[in-house]
Motif scaffolding. Sequence first.
Motif, PDB file in Angstrom:
ATOM      1  N   VAL A   1      56.209   6.827 -47.473  1.00 33.93           N
ATOM      2  CA  VAL A   1      55.447   5.715 -48.040  1.00 33.93           C
ATOM      3  C   VAL A   1      54.970   6.085 -49.442  1.00 33.93           C
ATOM      4  O   VAL A   1      55.056   5.284 -50.390  1.00 33.93           O
ATOM      5  N   GLU A   2      54.472   7.307 -49.594  1.00 32.95           N
ATOM      6  CA  GLU A   2      54.011   7.755 -50.900  1.00 32.95           C
ATOM      7  C   GLU A   2      55.171   7.821 -51.898  1.00 32.95           C
ATOM      8  O   GLU A   2      55.021   7.443 -53.073  1.00 32.95           O
ATOM      9  N   THR A   3      56.338   8.251 -51.417  1.00 33.75           N
ATOM     10  CA  THR A   3      57.507   8.338 -52.302  1.00 33.75           C
ATOM     11  C   THR A   3      57.931   6.960 -52.788  1.00 33.75           C
ATOM     12  O   THR A   3      58.181   6.740 -53.984  1.00 33.75           O
ATOM     13  N   PHE A   4      58.010   6.007 -51.839  1.00 36.23           N
ATOM     14  CA  PHE A   4      58.400   4.649 -52.247  1.00 36.23           C
ATOM     15  C   PHE A   4      57.359   4.024 -53.158  1.00 36.23           C
ATOM     16  O   PHE A   4      57.698   3.334 -54.129  1.00 36.23           O
ATOM     17  N   ALA A   5      56.055   4.224 -52.846  1.00 29.27           N
ATOM     18  CA  ALA A   5      55.003   3.611 -53.659  1.00 29.27           C
ATOM     19  C   ALA A   5      55.025   4.140 -55.081  1.00 29.27           C
ATOM     20  O   ALA A   5      54.677   3.427 -56.033  1.00 29.27           O
ATOM     21  N   ALA A   6      55.441   5.395 -55.265  1.00 28.59           N
ATOM     22  CA  ALA A   6      55.506   5.979 -56.610  1.00 28.59           C
ATOM     23  C   ALA A   6      56.808   5.623 -57.328  1.00 28.59           C
ATOM     24  O   ALA A   6      57.061   6.133 -58.419  1.00 28.59           O
ATOM     25  N   ALA A   7      57.613   4.736 -56.715  1.00 30.25           N
ATOM     26  CA  ALA A   7      58.869   4.269 -57.314  1.00 30.25           C
ATOM     27  C   ALA A   7      59.843   5.405 -57.583  1.00 30.25           C
ATOM     28  O   ALA A   7      60.697   5.324 -58.471  1.00 30.25           O
ATOM     29  N   LYS A   8      59.761   6.478 -56.808  1.00 31.01           N
ATOM     30  CA  LYS A   8      60.683   7.601 -56.992  1.00 31.01           C
ATOM     31  C   LYS A   8      62.050   7.308 -56.404  1.00 31.01           C
ATOM     32  O   LYS A   8      63.024   8.000 -56.720  1.00 31.01           O
ATOM     33  N   ALA A   9      62.115   6.284 -55.561  1.00 31.21           N
ATOM     34  CA  ALA A   9      63.409   5.906 -54.987  1.00 31.21           C
ATOM     35  C   ALA A   9      63.929   4.617 -55.618  1.00 31.21           C
ATOM     36  O   ALA A   9      64.863   4.009 -55.110  1.00 31.21           O
ATOM     37  N   GLY A  10      63.313   4.212 -56.715  1.00 31.25           N
ATOM     38  CA  GLY A  10      63.746   2.991 -57.385  1.00 31.25           C
ATOM     39  C   GLY A  10      62.582   2.051 -57.581  1.00 31.25           C
ATOM     40  O   GLY A  10      61.478   2.259 -57.034  1.00 31.25           O
ATOM     41  N   PRO A  11      62.792   1.016 -58.390  1.00 31.84           N
ATOM     42  CA  PRO A  11      61.710   0.062 -58.651  1.00 31.84           C
ATOM     43  C   PRO A  11      61.199  -0.578 -57.364  1.00 31.84           C
ATOM     44  O   PRO A  11      61.950  -0.809 -56.416  1.00 31.84           O
ATOM     45  N   VAL A  12      59.890  -0.892 -57.353  1.00 28.66           N
ATOM     46  CA  VAL A  12      59.240  -1.514 -56.197  1.00 28.66           C
ATOM     47  C   VAL A  12      58.668  -2.840 -56.639  1.00 28.66           C
ATOM     48  O   VAL A  12      57.884  -2.911 -57.593  1.00 28.66           O
ATOM     49  N   THR A  13      59.053  -3.898 -55.964  1.00 28.63           N
ATOM     50  CA  THR A  13      58.530  -5.226 -56.292  1.00 28.63           C
ATOM     51  C   THR A  13      57.112  -5.367 -55.750  1.00 28.63           C
ATOM     52  O   THR A  13      56.652  -4.567 -54.929  1.00 28.63           O
ATOM     53  N   ASP A  14      56.418  -6.421 -56.197  1.00 24.86           N
ATOM     54  CA  ASP A  14      55.049  -6.655 -55.724  1.00 24.86           C
ATOM     55  C   ASP A  14      55.022  -6.886 -54.209  1.00 24.86           C
ATOM     56  O   ASP A  14      54.132  -6.408 -53.511  1.00 24.86           O
TER      57      ASP A  14
END
Length: 483
Positions: free
Chosen positions: A235-248
Amino acid sequence: SAEVREVARAVNTQADESDRLRQQEAESNRLRAMARAGGIRIREHLAADDVIHEAHAALAECVEADLTYVILENDGQLTPSVGHENAWRLPEIFYTELPPDGMKRLHGLFRKHVSDVMQDVAGEEGEHLPPWVRDQLRAAGIGSYVLTPFGVGEQMLGFVVVDRLGSGRPWPAAEVDAVESIAADVGRGLYHARLYEAENRLVEELKSLDRAKSDFFATVSHELRAPLTSIEGYVETFAAAKAGPVTDGQRRMLEAVDRGAVRLRGLIDDVFTLSKLESGAFTTVLRPVDMTQVIAEAAEAVQPSVAARGLDFTADCPAGGLMVEGDAGQLDRVLVNLLSNAVKFTPGGGRIAVTGAVKDGSAVVAVSDTGIGIPASDQQELFARFFRASNARERSIPGTGLGLAIVRTIVDNHGGDVGLRSQENKGTTVTVRLPLLPGGDAGRGPPEMAHAGPAAPLTAEGPGAEWNRAVADSPVRPRGGPS
């Protein structure tokens, strides 16, 4: 003269009879006293085997019997006798396969509260016995006996038998009374011993179940931590956009997952802590602890939550300190749990206060709030594991139901106690009392204890009459007025 001799014989006979009656009364009194003393010893024991062996000893002491037996009944079956086991003269079948009419006769004697007294088995009196009994008694050389059933209420538990070998040795009434007195005490003593043993077995079973439960909780909470850590990491990795852009929209989903993970982490930690505390595996290091310092550190820990909810938070502790013997980490957990509960259940704009004081040789810490309170019907079960108040469930306020259970367990382990007063929609006060160390209020607190840190000044300025009403039920009053 013949007349004088007749009168002299009558006087002597009367005197001899008077002496005999006095001796008989003295012997009866002696046997009654011995039977009472034996009965007291019998009833002192809390193990069934000890009761039976003490009964055998009391019978041997009180009456002159060649053989003494105590035989028990369990579910209609007679058990092997206790007493003179090596001198048992009757066939084993005598008690292992007692005919129905024999058991019926025993129960009849018990219901009538009488004994079966046989003074001459070999004589005419013995002819009235059932043949299967008479023949076996005569073959064993038993000349006279007393058989007395014993039990409690309508339940016969067994019977006592005292035998004399050979003929010409009848049983005096005083000895029969002594046997009956001891048998009655055997019934009462055996009944209480069995109740005590049954209770002990139940307690041990409950302890075993509780240990199994604690071990299960500890194992499960430990095994859940690894996958939960992985979830939190991703969850922390995705929230930091380390796996790609994160939409709202995706970020809102990640925040929801994170909130769920935080709640699950709290539940796992609480279950693990409680199981370790209850199983005794939690390391407790006892040393002098200043509760004013514990209060300040706990207040600082919950300050961000207090600020986020817009609550007024005040505290008041004696300048001299509150010294107790305990584990600082566990006592900090107590205060953090109580303050966290107060924050969680107090709506925005409410007030929370923590006070420390000395009362009757105890360090008394009270946490009060103006929150939603606890319904009176729920307060009895509030310290039970996983129990949550009905109004908290109705309002969907998150929680594990373990916080107060942990508080009580820690406080109990420190030799203290916890009290709670609450009124629905008006607030709650939880009071913790811990034994104060000798001289524990003698000025040991550091000066900075007047506040909980730079971000959370703890003053003694009261918020007014409304706060006075909110803590009116608190057993501990803030020093110098409401705080």
